[in-house]
Structure formats: structure tokens, C-alpha cells
Design a protein around this motif. Structure first.
Motif, PDB file in Angstrom:
ATOM      1  N   ASP A  17       5.722   7.176   2.471  1.00 19.89           N
ATOM      2  CA  ASP A  17       5.598   5.966   3.290  1.00 19.89           C
ATOM      3  C   ASP A  17       4.899   4.873   2.494  1.00 19.89           C
ATOM      4  OD1 ASP A  17       6.579   7.659   5.111  1.00 19.89           O
ATOM      5  OD2 ASP A  17       4.820   7.708   6.403  1.00 19.89           O
ATOM      6  N   PHE A  18       5.213   3.674   2.805  1.00 23.52           N
ATOM      7  CA  PHE A  18       4.468   2.557   2.208  1.00 23.52           C
ATOM      8  C   PHE A  18       4.315   1.443   3.234  1.00 23.52           C
ATOM      9  CE2 PHE A  18       8.936   2.002   1.214  1.00 23.52           C
ATOM     10  CZ  PHE A  18       9.176   0.658   1.405  1.00 23.52           C
ATOM     11  N   TYR A  19       3.298   0.624   3.022  1.00 21.02           N
ATOM     12  CA  TYR A  19       2.966  -0.426   3.981  1.00 21.02           C
ATOM     13  C   TYR A  19       3.054  -1.778   3.292  1.00 21.02           C
ATOM     14  CZ  TYR A  19       0.991   3.399   6.701  1.00 21.02           C
ATOM     15  OH  TYR A  19       0.824   4.558   7.398  1.00 21.02           O
ATOM     16  N   GLU A  74       4.905 -14.073   8.947  1.00 22.53           N
ATOM     17  CA  GLU A  74       3.548 -13.582   8.713  1.00 22.53           C
ATOM     18  C   GLU A  74       3.444 -12.207   9.348  1.00 22.53           C
ATOM     19  OE1 GLU A  74       0.574 -16.452   9.248  1.00 22.53           O
ATOM     20  OE2 GLU A  74      -1.071 -15.022   9.025  1.00 22.53           O
ATOM     21  N   ILE A  75       3.044 -11.246   8.563  1.00 24.30           N
ATOM     22  CA  ILE A  75       2.958  -9.877   9.078  1.00 24.30           C
ATOM     23  C   ILE A  75       1.599  -9.712   9.751  1.00 24.30           C
ATOM     24  CG2 ILE A  75       3.018  -7.432   8.445  1.00 24.30           C
ATOM     25  CD1 ILE A  75       4.797  -8.390   6.005  1.00 24.30           C
ATOM     26  N   ARG A  76       1.640  -9.532  11.061  1.00 23.64           N
ATOM     27  CA  ARG A  76       0.396  -9.453  11.846  1.00 23.64           C
ATOM     28  C   ARG A  76      -0.312  -8.115  11.650  1.00 23.64           C
ATOM     29  NH1 ARG A  76      -1.516 -14.190  12.670  1.00 23.64           N
ATOM     30  NH2 ARG A  76       0.022 -15.636  13.495  1.00 23.64           N
ATOM     31  N   SER A  77       0.423  -7.055  11.781  1.00 20.57           N
ATOM     32  CA  SER A  77      -0.154  -5.750  11.458  1.00 20.57           C
ATOM     33  C   SER A  77       0.776  -5.085  10.458  1.00 20.57           C
ATOM     34  CB  SER A  77      -0.331  -4.902  12.718  1.00 20.57           C
ATOM     35  OG  SER A  77       0.898  -4.681  13.340  1.00 20.57           O
ATOM     36  N   PRO A  78       0.214  -4.336   9.484  1.00 19.21           N
ATOM     37  CA  PRO A  78       1.026  -3.869   8.357  1.00 19.21           C
ATOM     38  C   PRO A  78       2.296  -3.162   8.793  1.00 19.21           C
ATOM     39  CG  PRO A  78      -1.271  -3.349   8.005  1.00 19.21           C
ATOM     40  CD  PRO A  78      -1.177  -3.882   9.396  1.00 19.21           C
ATOM     41  N   ASP A 122       0.852  -1.198   0.000  1.00 13.85           N
ATOM     42  CA  ASP A 122       0.000   0.000   0.000  1.00 13.85           C
ATOM     43  C   ASP A 122       0.876   1.232   0.000  1.00 13.85           C
ATOM     44  OD1 ASP A 122      -1.908  -2.025   1.830  1.00 13.85           O
ATOM     45  OD2 ASP A 122      -2.957  -0.755   0.396  1.00 13.85           O
ATOM     46  N   LEU A 123       0.514   2.151  -0.878  1.00 13.06           N
ATOM     47  CA  LEU A 123       1.292   3.369  -1.015  1.00 13.06           C
ATOM     48  C   LEU A 123       0.385   4.547  -0.727  1.00 13.06           C
ATOM     49  CD1 LEU A 123       4.240   3.541  -2.017  1.00 13.06           C
ATOM     50  CD2 LEU A 123       3.326   4.083  -4.264  1.00 13.06           C
ATOM     51  N   GLY A 134       4.003  -1.830  12.937  1.00 14.76           N
ATOM     52  CA  GLY A 134       3.556  -3.182  12.689  1.00 14.76           C
ATOM     53  C   GLY A 134       4.236  -4.236  13.535  1.00 14.76           C
ATOM     54  N   SER A 135       3.817  -5.458  13.280  1.00 16.43           N
ATOM     55  CA  SER A 135       4.424  -6.585  13.998  1.00 16.43           C
ATOM     56  C   SER A 135       4.416  -7.805  13.106  1.00 16.43           C
ATOM     57  CB  SER A 135       3.661  -6.869  15.293  1.00 16.43           C
ATOM     58  OG  SER A 135       2.378  -7.347  14.979  1.00 16.43           O
ATOM     59  N   MET A 136       5.276  -8.731  13.374  1.00 13.41           N
ATOM     60  CA  MET A 136       5.327  -9.935  12.554  1.00 13.41           C
ATOM     61  C   MET A 136       5.730 -11.150  13.378  1.00 13.41           C
ATOM     62  SD  MET A 136       8.731  -8.959  10.363  1.00 13.41           S
ATOM     63  CE  MET A 136       8.500 -10.200   9.107  1.00 13.41           C
TER      64      MET A 136
END
Lengths: 305, 230
Positions: A205-207, A237-241, A191-192, A259-261
Motif C-alpha cells: 500500500d502507499f499513501y 487538494e487531498i484532505r486526508s491521505p 508514503d510507503l 481519504g478524501s479530496m
């Protein structure tokens, strides 16, 4: 006699001190967890900077007029000769390296910004290529780390435009999958935060969200003959972007600030090492490994809390 | 380091000149070859030295480090360990043989040995995982200048230069690294007759300070004594 005794005592003391002297064990409890996280980030950044961002830069060349194309080529693709081998398919030849084939981009005749675009970045991974391509491989003494999913062969990275729910966002699905192995894949959503197509990914920023798995192949034999003895995988696995930011023009400063992974390193012998990584503050990440949590500064590579 | 080397060389030179002056003063008084029958020609030494330098050479200032294995995934499943107690041979053990070529000059060789043994424990279970060892063995040809030669006491300086082997054993894999080895003895003193004690101060693979025991083989003297007694 007194002096002799004193000297002998001092000598013995020195010897005993030398025998007992040792460095403190300074390796933090979560060091290996942090190493696993770093390995994942290293390869993720590699795909972001060397593949996705390059495609975005190429898109700016692709949609530009002839005059602008020269400027863009000199800026970003100075070392390549770009040849359109068929409609919408461009091959890049490395003029700095004996004019060897480097990679191809298939645009399918559309801009990356088009809502139904399906772009593919194709490169040959492995030194057994007829063109002797080293792209996709990192040689590290007797070990080979495959940046691709297979030992040698063509690798396709797909970047497909998706429709975002957010009005001021551009969104793509980034995917890559090895046909031979269920373990290896990338399945990201990029996501941009931009209403217009940027020239490079690092303009804002990008996600990144989604999951993936990197495969590492260890080769005990000669550097020119791939003979996979062991395989190690790094699944995440990316838990939050994960939100990324880079100083413009300095991709080395690319850093994750959100984020978190969940990560898991495993091999085919059934060993597994789960790691959890969470953003804490800029350039600080909390690593949880074997029940211990520590905050690391990614710039200094040291535990801060 | 360079300053220490220069100072050491200077000291040796001054001591050597001093030895020459003493000899020339004595020459007029006694027979030039008297030393051959009155002073020992062969010598064996067993010594123990302070091992600080060896420990520094082997281990340096570094520590156990897992931080570099992020790009070595084949290491990820190795045991994570911490180092526990370090066992050593405590001293640097040395063995020397010397032959007196002329009154003030000796030639010979040093053999030294020291070992360090580290016990590693599992970081999470605290069970013993394995033992790593580092052993340093050297062989160094040697020159010694003795500038005071009395019946019971000898003062000397010397220098040894040779080869050293660091035998590194890690998880039962043995790796041998060959390197230069040296010992500069700035000041040495030995006292005794056939059996004697000695102490040395210097820099090198034998240690900063060395003490020990030795034995003289005065074959010519003994034969002379035997003839006289007959």
C-alpha cells in the motif's frame, strides 16, 4: 368498416406512441462531478505508474550488480537502451521507436532510498521536440490534453527523499512545477508502508497527500501545431491521505481505498466547478457536486447509492 | 432482420408471379393494350406513415450521455441539461409520383420527411436551455407491381431505394449525415377514381403503415372520353 376503423385506430395509436416515445434522462446529478474526479484520478495514476513507479524500478536496477541489472532490465526496461551520459545521469532511448530519446533520470549518484537523495525524471513534452517526442501528449481528435504543464518543453518531476515520522515508512516528496504558470503544479507526499526499499511501488500500500493542478489545453487548429485557444485547469487538494492499492502486476487495477479530496475545475473566464470526493468503501467514492451527493462505483462507473 | 428481408423478397416474388398468371388469363379475353386507355397512367400520392423506424434510426437505443466527457475538459463548463418534451411532425409525411409503364409495372419516386424537436432544460434551474432537432428527408426511386387492376381497386407491392439525409441540429450547429434509404411495401391497396385513398403495409423510411390520398392523371382517358362524347 369495423375492421377499417380498428386498423386506422391502431395506426394512429402507433404514430402517437412513436411521437411520444423517448428515452428517460438517465444521467445522474453528479455525473459531471464524477467526470472531473475521474479526470484527476486518470492523470494522478498516470504520474504514479509512468513516472514515480518507473523511477522506483530504475532504482532497483541502479543499486543492483551487473548480473542482476540484466535481469531487471529484461523485466522492466526491455525496450530501452540505458546510457549513462554523465555521472548519475541516465538517458533512455527507445529501441522500439527508432532509437529515439525517451526520458532521462538524474540520480545525482545516490539511491532513491538514501535519505538525502534528489532524483529527477526529465522528459520532453510536445511534438515540437527535435526528436519528435509524443510522450506527454494524448491526442484526442482536435484537442490536446497536456500531461505536462507547458505546451512544449522539458518537464522535470522531482522525487526527493524525506524523513518519515513513522519507523516503518519510506517517504518522498514528489513535485513538479511549471515556471510560466502559477496554476500548474504537483506537490505530493508519497508514503510507503515498507521498511526496505521495494523494487516497485505496487508491492504494497502507499499513501499520497498534498495538492496539485493539471492543465488542459484545447487546440482548435492542426494536430501538429499547438495553438492554445482555451485552457482548463483541474486543481485538487487531498484532505486526508489517499491510500492506494494495486494487485501486483496489474496496475490497471490500481484503486484508491481511503481519504478524501477537494477538486475544482476552472477556466480563465472565471467559471469554477467545485467537487468533493470521499472514499466510502473499496472502489466506491462519494461525489458531492452542486449540493448533491451520490456514491459511485469506480469499476462500473455507475451510481450505487 | 435477414429473415424479414428474405420473407419480404419471397412475398414480392409470389405476388409478381400471381400478377403474371392473372394477366395471361385476361389477355385472351381483352385487348392487350386496353389498359392504356382504361387505366390511369400518372399518379400522385400524399401519405402519412408511422414514424417508429425513423425514430429508431435517428436516436437508436441510446440516451443523452455525459459520462464520456471526463476527458473533454472543454465540455465541463457547458450547461448541464436534461431533455424535456419531444415535439414531432407526428407522422412521416410522404409525397410520391408514379408512372404506369405497363399494366402491372409502375416507376416513380418517393420523397419523405419527418422531424423531431427536443427541448432541453437546465438541470439545476429547470429553465429552457436550447432546442435540438433531427429531421429526416429521403428521396427514393420506386418500382411498383400492381397485381390486381380493377376500375376502382388496385392491389400492389413495391420497393423503393434511394438516399436519406439526417439533418441534426444541436445548439444551433447543423450537421447533415447522408445515408441509404429504402421502403419495401409488402401490401398496398388503393381505391377510388381520379381521387383515391390508399393504405400500405411495409418496412422502411415511409413507415410500417402508410395511409393517404392520391390523384390520377388520366390524360389519355379524358381525351378518349371527349372524342366519344363529341
Amino acid at each position: 368498416m369495423r375492421k377499417i376503423k380498428l386498423v386506422l385506430s391502431f395506426f394512429c395509436l402507433l404514430c402517437v406512441l412513436a411521437g411520444c416515445w423517448r428515452q428517460e434522462d438517465t444521467v445522474p446529478d453528479t455525473q459531471r462531478g464524477y467526470n472531473i474526479y475521474r479526470a484527476c484520478q486518470t492523470w494522478s495514476i498516470f504520474y504514479i505508474t509512468n513516472k514515480v513507479d518507473l523511477m522506483m524500478k530504475f532504482n532497483s536496477w541502479y543499486v543492483a550488480n551487473n548480473q542482476e541489472r540484466n535481469t531487471i532490465k529484461n523485466k522492466w526496461f526491455r525496450q530501452y537502451d540505458i546510457v549513462e551520459i554523465e555521472h548519475g545521469v541516465f538517458s533512455f532511448y527507445d529501441m522500439m521507436n527508432r532509437y529515439e530519446y525517451a526520458f532521462s533520470i538524474n540520480t545525482q549518484g545516490k539511491s532513491m532510498a538514501d535519505e538525502d537523495s534528489h532524483w529527477t525524471y526529465r522528459w520532453y513534452s510536445g511534438n515540437a521536440s527535435p526528436k519528435n517526442q509524443a510522450i506527454g501528449y494524448w491526442w484526442d481528435k482536435d484537442m490536446i490534453i497536456c500531461s505536462s504543464f507547458r505546451g512544449c518543453g522539458w518537464v522535470d518531476l522531482h522525487v526527493d527523499r524525506e524523513v518519515s515520522d513513522m519507523p516503518l515508512e519510506l517517504c518522498w516528496r514528489v513535485s513538479m512545477a511549471e515556471k510560466d504558470s502559477l496554476h500548474s503544479f504537483i506537490d505530493w507526499r508519497l508514503d510507503l508502508q515498507s521498511a526496505e526499499m521495494p523494487q516497485t511501488l505496487f508491492e504494497g500500500d502507499f499513501y499520497i497527500s498534498g495538492s496539485g493542478c493539471y492543465k488542459y489545453v484545447e487546440n482548435y487548429n492542426s494536430a501538429w501545431h499547438v495553438d492554445c485557444e482555451t485552457e482548463t485547469y483541474l486543481k485538487y487538494e487531498i484532505r486526508s491521505p489517499m491510500c492506494w492499492y494495486a494487485s501486483i502486476g496489474n496496475v490497471d487495477d490500481l484503486c484508491w481505498y481511503g481519504g478524501s479530496m477537494d477538486l475544482e475545475a476552472f477556466d480563465l473566464q472565471g467559471n469554477a466547478l467545485p467537487v468533493k470526493a470521499e472514499y466510502v468503501k473499496p472502489k466506491n467514492v462519494k461525489i458531492t457536486y452542486k449540493g448533491v451527493s451520490q456514491v459511485w462505483n469506480v469499476q462500473s462507473g455507475r451510481v450505487v447509492e | 432482420m435477414r429473415t424479414i428481408g428474405v420473407l419480404g423478397a419471397l412475398l414480392l416474388f409470389v405476388e409478381f408471379v400471381g400478377a403474371q398468371t392473372l394477366d395471361s388469363a385476361q389477355v385472351s379475353a381483352i385487348d392487350k393494350n386496353f389498359w392504356k386507355t382504361s387505366l390511369p397512367r400518372h399518379e400522385l400520392q400524399w401519405g402519412v406513415g408511422c414514424p417508429l423506424l425513423e425514430e429508431f434510426i435517428i436516436y437508436g437505443m441510446g440516451s443523452d450521455d455525459l459520462s464520456g466527457d471526463f476527458d473533454r475538459p472543454h465540455n465541463w463548463f457547458d450547461k448541464e441539461v436534461y431533455r424535456g418534451s419531444r415535439g414531432t411532425t407526428l407522422f412521416n409525411w410522404s409525397f410520391s409520383y408514379l408512372y404506369r409503364v405497363c399494366k402491372f409495372l409502375w416507376v416513380g419516386a418517393d420523397v419523405t420527411y419527418i422531424g423531431f424537436y427536443d427541448v432541453y432544460y437546465d438541470k439545476f434551474t429547470h429553465q429552457k436551455a436550447y432546442i435540438n432537432s433531427d429531421q429526416l428527408l429521403t428521396f427514393m426511386p420506386k418500382i411498383r407491381f400492381s397485381y390486381l387492376n380493377r376500375k376502382y381497386v388496385t392491389l400492389y407491392s413495391g420497393i423503393s431505394c434511394g438516399i436519406g439525409w439526417v439533418i441534426h441540429s444541436e445548439k444551433k450547429e447543423v450537421n447533415v449525415v447522408t445515408n441509404w434509404a429504402f421502403q419495401a411495401t409488402a401490401f398496398g391497396v388503393k381505391a377510388g377514381t381520379s381521387w383515391f385513398g390508399f393504405a400500405e403495409v411495409g418496412l422502411g423510411y415511409k413507415g410500417f403503415g402508410v395511409i393517404g390520398l392520391g390523384y390520377h392523371f388520366n390524360r389519355q382517358n379524358r381525351q378518349l372520353f371527349k372524342r366519344n362524347s363529341l
